[in-house]
Design a protein around this motif. Structure first.
Motif, PDB file in Angstrom:
ATOM      1  N   SER A 179      33.123  -1.619 -16.681  1.00 54.38           N
ATOM      2  CA  SER A 179      33.089  -0.599 -17.084  1.00 54.38           C
ATOM      3  C   SER A 179      34.485  -0.249 -17.526  1.00 54.38           C
ATOM      4  O   SER A 179      35.534  -0.322 -16.882  1.00 54.38           O
ATOM      5  N   GLY A 180      34.691   0.578 -18.800  1.00 59.27           N
ATOM      6  CA  GLY A 180      35.881   1.336 -19.057  1.00 59.27           C
ATOM      7  C   GLY A 180      36.249   2.708 -18.574  1.00 59.27           C
ATOM      8  O   GLY A 180      37.080   3.091 -18.779  1.00 59.27           O
ATOM      9  N   GLU A 222      34.911  -3.435 -21.970  1.00 57.96           N
ATOM     10  CA  GLU A 222      35.558  -2.058 -22.098  1.00 57.96           C
ATOM     11  C   GLU A 222      36.793  -1.995 -21.137  1.00 57.96           C
ATOM     12  O   GLU A 222      37.769  -1.292 -21.636  1.00 57.96           O
TER      13      GLU A 222
END
Length: 379
Positions: A179-180, A222
């Motif tokens: 996840s970003g 991401e």
């Protein structure tokens, strides 16, 4: 308020509550806790039905708690809580456990920032509560071998340390690690980067200058999945560190160049693979942490190890069990933690500097006041 844990005696088992039963909890922590003399896996915290079934199959006597709050309010309290849940939960869960006076082991990274890590260290000091960070790669076979070679003077004065933790994973797996979102603390800089930076600090001491390149290579990704970090240590050693999920041809795990000789080692420590396969430390039919001779690194000068240069160096057995053995000894005897929160904070100083360097395209100087003292590391 939970009832305090019973005082530990030399014969009292240390009851462990494990928060999280994903990769870290099921592959690393649960097996290593269960294999350590004096430690007992008492409770696993997970609300996922599949993981509940997996935990009960592997450990029939284990208790299951749906939430960390349920674990923290058990009576009596666990003797040790191991936090192997997603990164964003590390600080709040460790804070709750330390405030309750319960000893804690936290998987790396301890926190998102060095400031948070130092706050946890201060809280542990105020409450007189044990706190340690799981940096298991200090007990990798190649790292133990390299430490011995350096200590014995086989390489002479170290000039450059190259360390790679590379993988070929062109397809995304999904989940919080990729996840970003900043609060998830995902990406390889904080994941595998925590390992390679920690090892560099243990070997060569404080860092005074950081340069980094963090890239997002895979379509749909991401968070950083291809990262390079260059460190200048106060000792003069330069560390070049690579962590990647997009490496089609893997480089050497270590390439260490000294004034007398160099050491090159390919391949990863076998302990993670063994744990994934269901093997356990102490299995009579498995030589734990040993690797075959064709994977040994080579020591020499003037030639490439790939063309026969250098002399094979037997790789020391990897020893992840040593971490929890040291935790158990510290809890019983009041000894030092095998990896301290302040050591984790020094590592986070470097990771934060690397993130800034990559974002702003600058070399980051670390203030003298924040330089780490030379780490004890694994023994």
């Amino acid at each position: 308020m939970n009832a305090p844990a019973s005082p530990l005696t030399p014969t009292t088992p240390i009851r462990v509550g494990l928060v999280g039963y994903g990769l870290a909890g099921s592959v690393f922590h649960a097996p290593l806790v269960s294999a350590t003399e004096g430690l007992v896996l008492d409770t696993v915290v997970t609300s996922d039905p599949g993981r509940v079934a997996q935990a009960r199959e592997a450990y029939p006597d284990v208790r299951i708690a749906a939430t960390a709050t349920e674990l923290l309010t058990q009576s009596p309290a666990p003797d040790l809580i191991v936090i192997a849940s997603p990164n964003k939960t590390h600080v709040p869960l460790a804070t709750a456990a330390l405030t309750a006076g319960i000893p804690v082991v936290v998987d790396k990274p301890l926190a998102a920032t060095a400031a948070e890590a130092r706050e946890l260290a201060a809280l542990a000091d105020r409450t007189g509560t044990f706190l340690s960070v799981f940096q298991n790669r200090r007990w990798d076979n190649d790292f133990l071998t390299l430490r011995r070679l350096i200590a014995d003077g086989e390489l002479g004065e170290i000039q450059r340390f190259e360390s790679r933790y590379e993988r070929w994973r062109p397809q995304l797996k999904g989940g919080w690690r990729e996840s970003g979102a900043p609060e998830e603390i995902g990406g390889l800089l904080y994941d595998l980067g925590s390992h390679v930076v920690d090892q560099a600090l243990v070997l060569f001491g404080p860092v005074v200058r950081v340069y980094a390149e963090t890239d997002v290579r895979r379509p749909g990704a991401e968070a950083d999945d291809d990262t390079f970090i260059a460190l200048t240590h106060a000792s003069g050693v330069r560390s070049h560190l690579y962590v990647s999920a997009t490496t089609a041809q893997l480089g050497p795990r270590f390439r260490v160049l000294g004034s007398r000789a160099g050491y090159v080692k390919y391949g990863l420590d076998p302990q993670e693979g063994a744990l994934r396969e269901g093997l356990r430390p102490g299995d009579p039919d498995h030589a734990w942490g040993e690797e075959p001779e064709h994977l040994w690194g080579r020591l020499g000068s003037g030639e490439s190890p790939l063309t026969g240069g250098g002399t094979p160096v037997r790789t020391a057995p990897g020893d992840y069990p040593a971490y929890y053995a040291a935790v158990a000894a510290a809890l019983r005897d009041g000894g030092p933690a095998p990896v301290t929160a302040l050591e984790a904070a020094h590592c986070l100083d470097v990771l934060e500097a690397a993130r800034r360097s990559s974002r702003d395209g600058v070399v980051v100087e670390l203030p003298v006041s924040r330089r780490a003292s030379r780490s004890r590391g694994a023994h």
